[in-house]
Design an enzyme around this catalytic site. Structure first.
Site, PDB file in Angstrom:
ATOM      1  N   HIS A  55      43.561  37.614  45.317  1.00 48.55           N
ATOM      2  CA  HIS A  55      42.776  36.791  44.886  1.00 48.55           C
ATOM      3  C   HIS A  55      43.159  35.266  44.469  1.00 48.55           C
ATOM      4  CE1 HIS A  55      40.675  40.538  45.164  1.00 48.55           C
ATOM      5  NE2 HIS A  55      41.503  41.110  43.767  1.00 48.55           N
TER       6      HIS A  55
ATOM      7  N   ASP B 127      49.978  31.561  53.234  1.00 46.57           N
ATOM      8  CA  ASP B 127      50.663  31.104  54.068  1.00 46.57           C
ATOM      9  C   ASP B 127      51.752  31.922  54.609  1.00 46.57           C
ATOM     10  OD1 ASP B 127      49.331  28.747  53.812  1.00 46.57           O
ATOM     11  OD2 ASP B 127      50.842  27.790  52.409  1.00 46.57           O
TER      12      ASP B 127
ATOM     13  N   ALA C 272      46.616  41.649  42.184  1.00 47.54           N
ATOM     14  CA  ALA C 272      45.853  40.584  41.783  1.00 47.54           C
ATOM     15  C   ALA C 272      46.171  39.261  42.400  1.00 47.54           C
ATOM     16  CB  ALA C 272      46.097  40.217  40.275  1.00 47.54           C
TER      17      ALA C 272
ATOM     18  N   ASN D  10      49.447  45.515  49.967  1.00 51.39           N
ATOM     19  CA  ASN D  10      48.708  45.764  48.595  1.00 51.39           C
ATOM     20  C   ASN D  10      49.101  44.638  47.586  1.00 51.39           C
ATOM     21  OD1 ASN D  10      46.760  45.773  46.348  1.00 51.39           O
ATOM     22  ND2 ASN D  10      46.654  48.054  46.383  1.00 51.39           N
TER      23      ASN D  10
ATOM     24  N   ARG E 280      47.287  54.605  34.031  1.00 45.27           N
ATOM     25  CA  ARG E 280      46.056  53.921  33.585  1.00 45.27           C
ATOM     26  C   ARG E 280      45.086  53.867  34.459  1.00 45.27           C
ATOM     27  NH1 ARG E 280      49.816  50.484  30.560  1.00 45.27           N
ATOM     28  NH2 ARG E 280      51.054  51.854  29.602  1.00 45.27           N
TER      29      ARG E 280
ATOM     30  N   GLU F 136      46.155  44.534  54.946  1.00 44.44           N
ATOM     31  CA  GLU F 136      45.721  44.275  53.655  1.00 44.44           C
ATOM     32  C   GLU F 136      45.392  45.635  53.307  1.00 44.44           C
ATOM     33  OE1 GLU F 136      42.272  41.844  52.965  1.00 44.44           O
ATOM     34  OE2 GLU F 136      43.064  41.554  51.028  1.00 44.44           O
TER      35      GLU F 136
ATOM     36  N   HIS G   7      43.836  47.998  49.714  1.00 46.36           N
ATOM     37  CA  HIS G   7      43.418  48.099  48.445  1.00 46.36           C
ATOM     38  C   HIS G   7      43.088  49.631  48.135  1.00 46.36           C
ATOM     39  CE1 HIS G   7      43.690  43.833  47.853  1.00 46.36           C
ATOM     40  NE2 HIS G   7      42.975  43.656  49.076  1.00 46.36           N
ATOM     41  N   LEU G   8      43.216  50.043  46.932  1.00 43.45           N
ATOM     42  CA  LEU G   8      42.767  51.285  46.369  1.00 43.45           C
ATOM     43  C   LEU G   8      41.175  51.315  46.265  1.00 43.45           C
ATOM     44  CD1 LEU G   8      45.809  51.430  43.853  1.00 43.45           C
ATOM     45  CD2 LEU G   8      45.358  53.521  45.674  1.00 43.45           C
ATOM     46  N   SER G   9      40.837  50.255  45.422  1.00 45.32           N
ATOM     47  CA  SER G   9      39.378  49.844  45.254  1.00 45.32           C
ATOM     48  C   SER G   9      38.789  49.323  46.295  1.00 45.32           C
ATOM     49  CB  SER G   9      39.264  49.369  43.922  1.00 45.32           C
ATOM     50  OG  SER G   9      39.946  48.234  43.610  1.00 45.32           O
TER      51      SER G   9
ATOM     52  N   PRO H 187      51.709  43.266  41.743  1.00 46.04           N
ATOM     53  CA  PRO H 187      51.852  43.536  40.382  1.00 46.04           C
ATOM     54  C   PRO H 187      51.038  44.483  39.659  1.00 46.04           C
ATOM     55  CG  PRO H 187      50.637  41.532  40.710  1.00 46.04           C
ATOM     56  CD  PRO H 187      51.144  41.979  42.194  1.00 46.04           C
ATOM     57  N   ASN H 188      51.730  45.238  38.833  1.00 46.78           N
ATOM     58  CA  ASN H 188      50.936  46.377  37.951  1.00 46.78           C
ATOM     59  C   ASN H 188      50.724  47.735  38.485  1.00 46.78           C
ATOM     60  OD1 ASN H 188      50.700  44.672  35.344  1.00 46.78           O
ATOM     61  ND2 ASN H 188      49.106  43.449  36.632  1.00 46.78           N
TER      62      ASN H 188
ATOM     63  N   ARG I 297      33.381  44.911  42.851  1.00 47.94           N
ATOM     64  CA  ARG I 297      33.909  44.755  41.526  1.00 47.94           C
ATOM     65  C   ARG I 297      33.387  43.154  41.082  1.00 47.94           C
ATOM     66  NH1 ARG I 297      39.814  46.621  40.955  1.00 47.94           N
ATOM     67  NH2 ARG I 297      39.198  46.693  38.926  1.00 47.94           N
TER      68      ARG I 297
ATOM     69  N   ARG J 101      37.180  38.955  41.948  1.00 49.20           N
ATOM     70  CA  ARG J 101      37.996  39.905  43.066  1.00 49.20           C
ATOM     71  C   ARG J 101      37.144  39.768  44.565  1.00 49.20           C
ATOM     72  NH1 ARG J 101      41.259  43.036  39.715  1.00 49.20           N
ATOM     73  NH2 ARG J 101      40.156  43.427  37.876  1.00 49.20           N
TER      74      ARG J 101
ATOM     75  N   TYR K 283      41.457  53.491  40.125  1.00 45.81           N
ATOM     76  CA  TYR K 283      42.559  53.534  41.060  1.00 45.81           C
ATOM     77  C   TYR K 283      43.148  54.861  41.303  1.00 45.81           C
ATOM     78  CZ  TYR K 283      42.684  48.550  39.672  1.00 45.81           C
ATOM     79  OH  TYR K 283      42.289  47.307  39.403  1.00 45.81           O
TER      80      TYR K 283
HETATM   81  O1  CA2 Z   1      42.094  48.143  44.432  1.00 44.55           O
HETATM   82  C1  CA2 Z   1      43.305  47.580  44.699  1.00 44.55           C
HETATM   83  O2  CA2 Z   1      44.230  48.053  45.443  1.00 44.55           O
HETATM   84  C2  CA2 Z   1      43.861  46.172  44.077  1.00 44.55           C
HETATM   85  O3  CA2 Z   1      44.648  45.524  44.797  1.00 44.55           O
HETATM   86  C3  CA2 Z   1      44.251  46.491  42.448  1.00 44.55           C
HETATM   87  C4  CA2 Z   1      44.698  45.275  41.802  1.00 44.55           C
HETATM   88  C5  CA2 Z   1      43.383  44.296  41.398  1.00 44.55           C
HETATM   89  O4  CA2 Z   1      43.844  43.324  40.989  1.00 44.55           O
HETATM   90  C6  CA2 Z   1      42.870  44.175  42.886  1.00 44.55           C
HETATM   91  O5  CA2 Z   1      41.608  43.510  42.516  1.00 44.55           O
HETATM   92  C7  CA2 Z   1      42.484  45.290  43.752  1.00 44.55           C
HETATM   93  C8  CA2 Z   1      44.984  45.764  40.494  1.00 44.55           C
HETATM   94  C9  CA2 Z   1      46.452  46.421  40.548  1.00 44.55           C
HETATM   95  C10 CA2 Z   1      46.755  46.985  39.143  1.00 44.55           C
HETATM   96  O6  CA2 Z   1      47.144  48.379  39.076  1.00 44.55           O
HETATM   97  C11 CA2 Z   1      46.974  49.212  37.832  1.00 44.55           C
HETATM   98  C12 CA2 Z   1      47.287  50.349  37.754  1.00 44.55           C
HETATM   99  C13 CA2 Z   1      47.155  51.194  36.890  1.00 44.55           C
HETATM  100  C14 CA2 Z   1      46.715  50.547  35.810  1.00 44.55           C
HETATM  101  C15 CA2 Z   1      46.390  49.137  35.757  1.00 44.55           C
HETATM  102  C16 CA2 Z   1      46.562  48.656  36.594  1.00 44.55           C
END
Ligand code: CA2
Length: 167
Positions: free
Chosen positions: A105, A112, A102, A99, A42, A123, A125-127, A34-35, A132, A136, A47
Protein backbone atom coordinates in the site's frame (compact mmCIF):
# COMPACT_ATOMS: atom_id res chain seq x y z
CA UNK A 1 28.63 -8.53 -1.64
CA UNK A 2 29.24 -12.29 -1.81
CA UNK A 3 30.95 -13.99 -4.75
CA UNK A 4 27.62 -15.58 -5.75
CA UNK A 5 25.98 -12.17 -6.13
CA UNK A 6 28.88 -10.88 -8.23
CA UNK A 7 28.78 -13.84 -10.59
CA UNK A 8 25.01 -13.53 -10.93
CA UNK A 9 25.23 -9.85 -11.78
CA UNK A 10 27.98 -10.46 -14.35
CA UNK A 11 25.90 -13.19 -16.01
CA UNK A 12 22.84 -10.93 -16.07
CA UNK A 13 24.86 -8.00 -17.46
CA UNK A 14 26.43 -10.18 -20.14
CA UNK A 15 23.04 -11.57 -21.14
CA UNK A 16 21.58 -8.07 -21.38
CA UNK A 17 24.54 -6.67 -23.40
CA UNK A 18 24.48 -9.51 -25.89
CA UNK A 19 20.70 -9.30 -26.28
CA UNK A 20 20.30 -12.77 -24.77
CA UNK A 21 17.69 -13.56 -22.20
CA UNK A 22 18.61 -15.67 -19.19
CA UNK A 23 17.16 -19.19 -19.67
CA UNK A 24 14.00 -19.74 -17.65
CA UNK A 25 14.26 -22.28 -14.81
CA UNK A 26 11.54 -24.22 -12.94
CA UNK A 27 12.05 -22.16 -9.79
CA UNK A 28 9.32 -19.92 -8.46
CA UNK A 29 10.45 -17.27 -5.99
CA UNK A 30 7.96 -16.75 -3.13
CA UNK A 31 8.76 -13.40 -1.52
CA UNK A 32 7.15 -12.27 1.72
CA UNK A 33 7.28 -8.81 3.26
CA UNK A 34 7.29 -7.30 6.72
CA UNK A 35 5.85 -9.02 9.78
CA UNK A 36 4.89 -12.16 7.89
CA UNK A 37 7.50 -13.98 10.01
CA UNK A 38 4.86 -13.66 12.78
CA UNK A 39 2.24 -15.52 10.79
CA UNK A 40 0.37 -18.13 12.82
CA UNK A 41 1.50 -16.56 16.08
CA UNK A 42 -0.73 -13.43 16.17
CA UNK A 43 -4.05 -12.29 14.64
CA UNK A 44 -5.15 -15.79 13.47
CA UNK A 45 -8.69 -14.39 12.99
CA UNK A 46 -7.36 -12.29 10.09
CA UNK A 47 -4.43 -14.29 8.70
CA UNK A 48 -5.17 -17.89 9.79
CA UNK A 49 -3.12 -20.19 11.99
CA UNK A 50 -0.63 -21.53 9.42
CA UNK A 51 2.94 -20.32 9.84
CA UNK A 52 5.09 -19.27 6.90
CA UNK A 53 6.95 -22.60 7.26
CA UNK A 54 3.59 -24.45 7.00
CA UNK A 55 2.83 -22.51 3.80
CA UNK A 56 6.31 -23.28 2.42
CA UNK A 57 5.73 -27.01 3.04
CA UNK A 58 2.33 -26.89 1.27
CA UNK A 59 3.86 -25.00 -1.67
CA UNK A 60 6.75 -27.44 -1.95
CA UNK A 61 4.33 -30.41 -2.17
CA UNK A 62 2.22 -28.68 -4.82
CA UNK A 63 5.30 -27.47 -6.72
CA UNK A 64 6.60 -31.05 -6.92
CA UNK A 65 3.28 -32.14 -8.49
CA UNK A 66 3.56 -29.30 -11.00
CA UNK A 67 7.23 -29.98 -11.84
CA UNK A 68 8.26 -26.70 -10.24
CA UNK A 69 10.54 -25.75 -7.33
CA UNK A 70 10.01 -23.12 -4.66
CA UNK A 71 12.45 -20.59 -3.23
CA UNK A 72 10.58 -19.11 -0.23
CA UNK A 73 11.91 -16.01 1.56
CA UNK A 74 10.76 -13.39 4.06
CA UNK A 75 12.21 -9.99 4.92
CA UNK A 76 11.17 -6.95 6.91
CA UNK A 77 13.12 -4.65 4.53
CA UNK A 78 11.71 -3.00 1.41
CA UNK A 79 15.06 -2.79 -0.46
CA UNK A 80 15.65 -6.49 0.09
CA UNK A 81 12.38 -7.24 -1.74
CA UNK A 82 13.59 -5.00 -4.61
CA UNK A 83 16.93 -6.87 -4.72
CA UNK A 84 15.17 -10.25 -4.71
CA UNK A 85 12.89 -9.20 -7.59
CA UNK A 86 15.99 -8.25 -9.64
CA UNK A 87 17.61 -11.55 -8.64
CA UNK A 88 14.52 -13.49 -9.76
CA UNK A 89 14.99 -12.11 -13.25
CA UNK A 90 18.80 -12.56 -13.26
CA UNK A 91 18.39 -16.18 -12.19
CA UNK A 92 15.68 -16.90 -14.77
CA UNK A 93 12.97 -17.66 -12.21
CA UNK A 94 9.75 -18.93 -13.80
CA UNK A 95 7.69 -16.44 -11.81
CA UNK A 96 7.48 -14.62 -8.49
CA UNK A 97 4.70 -14.94 -5.93
CA UNK A 98 4.91 -11.70 -3.97
CA UNK A 99 3.14 -10.88 -0.73
CA UNK A 100 4.53 -7.40 -0.09
CA UNK A 101 2.49 -7.14 3.16
CA UNK A 102 2.18 -3.47 4.23
CA UNK A 103 4.52 -2.34 1.40
CA UNK A 104 1.65 -3.27 -0.95
CA UNK A 105 0.00 0.00 0.00
CA UNK A 106 3.03 2.30 0.13
CA UNK A 107 5.85 1.17 -2.13
CA UNK A 108 6.44 2.82 -5.49
CA UNK A 109 9.92 1.20 -5.35
CA UNK A 110 8.27 -2.23 -5.48
CA UNK A 111 5.91 -1.11 -8.26
CA UNK A 112 8.92 0.08 -10.28
CA UNK A 113 10.80 -3.18 -9.61
CA UNK A 114 7.83 -5.31 -10.75
CA UNK A 115 7.60 -3.16 -13.90
CA UNK A 116 11.37 -3.34 -14.46
CA UNK A 117 11.61 -7.12 -14.68
CA UNK A 118 10.21 -9.41 -17.35
CA UNK A 119 9.61 -12.23 -14.83
CA UNK A 120 5.85 -12.47 -14.19
CA UNK A 121 4.85 -11.43 -10.67
CA UNK A 122 1.68 -12.66 -9.00
CA UNK A 123 0.55 -10.56 -6.04
CA UNK A 124 -0.64 -12.70 -3.12
CA UNK A 125 -2.56 -11.79 0.04
CA UNK A 126 -3.92 -13.96 2.83
CA UNK A 127 -6.71 -11.50 3.62
CA UNK A 128 -8.67 -9.38 1.16
CA UNK A 129 -7.29 -5.87 1.71
CA UNK A 130 -10.21 -4.37 -0.26
CA UNK A 131 -12.62 -5.38 2.53
CA UNK A 132 -10.43 -3.95 5.30
CA UNK A 133 -9.41 -0.42 6.35
CA UNK A 134 -9.45 2.19 3.53
CA UNK A 135 -5.65 2.59 3.67
CA UNK A 136 -5.33 -1.02 2.49
CA UNK A 137 -7.50 -0.47 -0.60
CA UNK A 138 -4.67 0.92 -2.75
CA UNK A 139 -2.15 -1.61 -4.10
CA UNK A 140 0.86 -0.21 -5.97
CA UNK A 141 2.21 -3.70 -6.70
CA UNK A 142 -1.20 -4.68 -8.09
CA UNK A 143 -0.81 -2.00 -10.80
CA UNK A 144 1.95 -4.06 -12.43
CA UNK A 145 1.31 -7.63 -11.23
CA UNK A 146 0.23 -10.22 -13.81
CA UNK A 147 -2.50 -11.35 -11.38
CA UNK A 148 -3.64 -10.91 -7.79
CA UNK A 149 -4.86 -13.76 -5.57
CA UNK A 150 -6.27 -12.68 -2.21
CA UNK A 151 -8.65 -13.48 0.61
CA UNK A 152 -8.19 -17.26 0.67
CA UNK A 153 -5.80 -17.51 3.63
CA UNK A 154 -2.86 -19.85 3.01
CA UNK A 155 -4.71 -21.19 -0.04
CA UNK A 156 -4.05 -17.86 -1.82
CA UNK A 157 -0.43 -19.01 -2.26
CA UNK A 158 -1.50 -22.40 -3.67
CA UNK A 159 -3.95 -20.83 -6.12
CA UNK A 160 -1.21 -18.41 -7.20
CA UNK A 161 1.19 -21.31 -7.77
CA UNK A 162 -1.41 -23.12 -9.88
CA UNK A 163 -1.75 -19.90 -11.89
CA UNK A 164 2.02 -19.93 -12.57
CA UNK A 165 1.69 -23.36 -14.15
CA UNK A 166 -0.86 -21.83 -16.55
CA UNK A 167 1.19 -18.74 -17.51
O1 CA2 B 1 -3.41 -10.21 3.74
C1 CA2 B 1 -2.19 -10.11 3.50
O2 CA2 B 1 -1.52 -11.05 3.10
C2 CA2 B 1 -1.48 -8.78 3.76
O3 CA2 B 1 -0.48 -8.62 2.77
C3 CA2 B 1 -0.86 -8.91 5.13
C4 CA2 B 1 -0.19 -7.62 5.60
C5 CA2 B 1 -1.13 -6.43 5.47
O4 CA2 B 1 -0.44 -5.24 5.78
C6 CA2 B 1 -1.71 -6.32 4.07
O5 CA2 B 1 -2.63 -5.25 4.06
C7 CA2 B 1 -2.42 -7.59 3.67
C8 CA2 B 1 0.22 -7.74 7.06
C9 CA2 B 1 1.19 -8.83 7.32
C10 CA2 B 1 1.47 -8.87 8.78
O6 CA2 B 1 1.44 -10.19 9.19
C11 CA2 B 1 1.16 -10.45 10.50
C12 CA2 B 1 1.06 -11.77 10.83
C13 CA2 B 1 0.74 -12.11 12.11
C14 CA2 B 1 0.56 -11.15 13.08
C15 CA2 B 1 0.68 -9.82 12.74
C16 CA2 B 1 0.98 -9.47 11.44
Amino acid sequence: MGEGDGRRQLRARHAKRSGMSVPTTDTVYVLNGPNLNLLGLREPEIYGSDTLDDIAAMLEDRARELGLAIDMRQTNHEGMLVDWLHEAQAEGARAVLLNPAAYTHTSIALLDAVKAIRTPVIEVHLSDPATREPFRHQSYVGMAAARTVKGLGARSYLVALDAVAQL
